[in-house]
Design a protein around this motif. Structure first.
Motif, short mmCIF file in Angstrom:
data_model
loop_
_atom_site.label_atom_id
_atom_site.label_comp_id
_atom_site.label_asym_id
_atom_site.label_seq_id
_atom_site.Cartn_x
_atom_site.Cartn_y
_atom_site.Cartn_z
N UNK A 169 25.12 -19.36 2.40
CA UNK A 169 25.37 -19.01 1.00
C UNK A 169 25.71 -17.53 0.82
N UNK A 170 25.62 -16.76 1.89
CA UNK A 170 25.92 -15.32 1.79
C UNK A 170 27.34 -15.07 2.29
N UNK A 171 28.21 -14.71 1.37
CA UNK A 171 29.62 -14.49 1.70
C UNK A 171 29.91 -12.99 1.68
N UNK A 172 30.34 -12.49 2.81
CA UNK A 172 30.48 -11.04 2.98
C UNK A 172 31.40 -10.42 1.92
N UNK A 173 32.48 -11.14 1.59
CA UNK A 173 33.47 -10.54 0.65
C UNK A 173 32.86 -10.35 -0.74
N UNK A 174 31.78 -11.08 -1.05
CA UNK A 174 31.15 -10.95 -2.37
C UNK A 174 30.56 -9.54 -2.55
N UNK A 204 24.34 -13.28 -9.12
CA UNK A 204 23.18 -13.85 -8.44
C UNK A 204 23.65 -14.96 -7.50
N UNK A 205 23.08 -14.93 -6.28
CA UNK A 205 23.32 -16.01 -5.32
C UNK A 205 22.10 -16.91 -5.40
N UNK A 206 22.29 -18.13 -5.91
CA UNK A 206 21.15 -19.02 -6.11
C UNK A 206 21.59 -20.48 -6.08
N UNK A 207 20.59 -21.36 -6.08
CA UNK A 207 20.86 -22.79 -6.10
C UNK A 207 19.93 -23.47 -7.09
N UNK A 208 20.51 -24.38 -7.88
CA UNK A 208 19.69 -25.22 -8.75
C UNK A 208 20.09 -26.67 -8.50
N UNK A 209 19.31 -27.60 -9.07
CA UNK A 209 19.65 -29.00 -8.92
C UNK A 209 20.72 -29.41 -9.93
#
Ligand code: ATP
Ligand code: MG
Length: 314
Positions: A120-125, A54-59
């Motif tokens: 936050x979107x990295x192509x290699x992922x 999952x690509x996400x962000x939290x505090x």
């Protein structure tokens, strides 16, 4: 790198203790529970033994830590699950009504997740990715929509299947730009996983078969209509297969659709056909509603297999 990737909100949920509890009256809540539609989805994928990220962000707070720890211990790839000082982890409050409906208060728009963006979107992922899953609930600001658009273009370049659960509320469709973005995803996705109600709202077509053929003609390969306690139906160009619901006692319906989606995609990734994937997804959705808490309803492969086996013995 993961086989299944999703992008979007991670939050904690607090549940009202009593039925019909009002948010404008002081009351008791239980929680925090880990939550967020994409988070529940990817947790379900990983618990079935499929590699998911999952690509996400939290505090930088304990609500973020709660989610991070849960997802990591359930086997989710957290390489791009990041902590930020820009906002706190999202929070939702839920209260159940007598008739089974739910009321929500969300603190999401200004949360850490709202700062997800194209960087936050990295192509290699996406190098080993087979399925990129989009949750409509995640598309609440332009930053995230741009990030999703970038992921869609990577998916298209790499022949990754795009799956889409609209997860929407009627009110949000009044927003013209949101509606346009949903239509754009419908043009790009291969697998569509709406509820009965969402299918009608999105196509504006009352008759199910007519709306399904309208979408299949756009090039969507598989559509699964989720019907809550009435089961589900999977469609492709030539077939329609309906699965009766598995009889269970519904304790908490939150997250059933996300568990259903995660199981469906995990089974496709394992190489099963859509009918088998829907059979297992129907079971995972039923298990989910028997457990209190949004992410508490995800199950392991063994649990789903044993649940299905116990049903066939009846
Ligand atoms: P949400 O977005 O609120 O998580 P949804 O509308 O996407 O939900 P539902 O239709 O509520 O998804 O549930 C997904 C699937 O889970 C259903 O299609 C069905 O297979 C299963 N399911 C849900 N509720 C029940 C129930 N009470 N009994 C048996 N199976 C259920
Ligand atoms: Mg849903």
């Amino acid at each position: 790198m993961p086989h299944v990737i999703t992008i979007g909100e991670v939050l904690v949920e607090f549940m009202a203790k009593n039925i019909d509890q009002k948010f404008y009256i002081t009351g008791e809540f239980t929680g925090p529970y880990p939550s967020g539609a994409p988070a529940i989805f990817i947790d379900q994928v990983a618990k079935l033994g499929t590699s998911g990220g999952i690509i996400s962000k939290v505090g930088f707070d304990d609500f973020g830590k709660l989610n991070y720890d849960r997802l990591k211990s359930d086997g989710v790839d957290v390489k791009y699950f990041s902590f930020t000082n820009e906002g706190a982890t999202g929070v939702a409050f839920v209260s159940y009504k007598n008739n089974g409906d739910r009321d929500f208060i969300f603190h999401l728009k200004n949360s850490a997740t709202g700062f997800l963006n194209i960087d936050d979107i990295h192509e290699e992922y996406f190098d080993d990715c087979n399925f990129y899953h989009i949750m409509g609930s995640s598309l609440f600001n332009d930053n995230i929509r741009n990030a999703v658009e970038k992921a869609i273009s990577i998916a298209k370049k790499n022949n990754i299947k795009i799956s889409f659960d609209p997860n929407l509320r009627k009110e949000i469709l009044q927003d013209e730009s949101y509606k346009n973005f949903i239509n754009y995803i419908l043009e790009e996705c291969h697998i569509f996983l709406p509820s009965e109600e969402e299918l009608k709202l999105i196509t504006g077509i009352e008759d199910e078969e007519t709306s399904i053929h309208f979408l299949l003609d756009k090039g969507i390969e598989y559509i699964v209509v989720k019907r809550g306690k009435k089961g589900c139906t999977v469609y492709d160009k030539n077939n329609k297969v309906t699965f009766a619901p598995i009889k269970v006692e519904e304790i908490d319906p939150t997250g059933a659709g996300d568990c259903f989606d995660g199981t469906f995609i995990s089974f496709l990734d394992k190489g099963f056909d859509v009918k088998t994937a829907a059979l297992y997804a129907n079971a995972a959705g039923a298990i989910a509603v028997t457990r209190k808490g949004p992410m508490e309803g995800t199950s392991t492969l063994r649990e789903v297999e044993e649940f299905l086996k116990s049903q066939s013995n009846i």
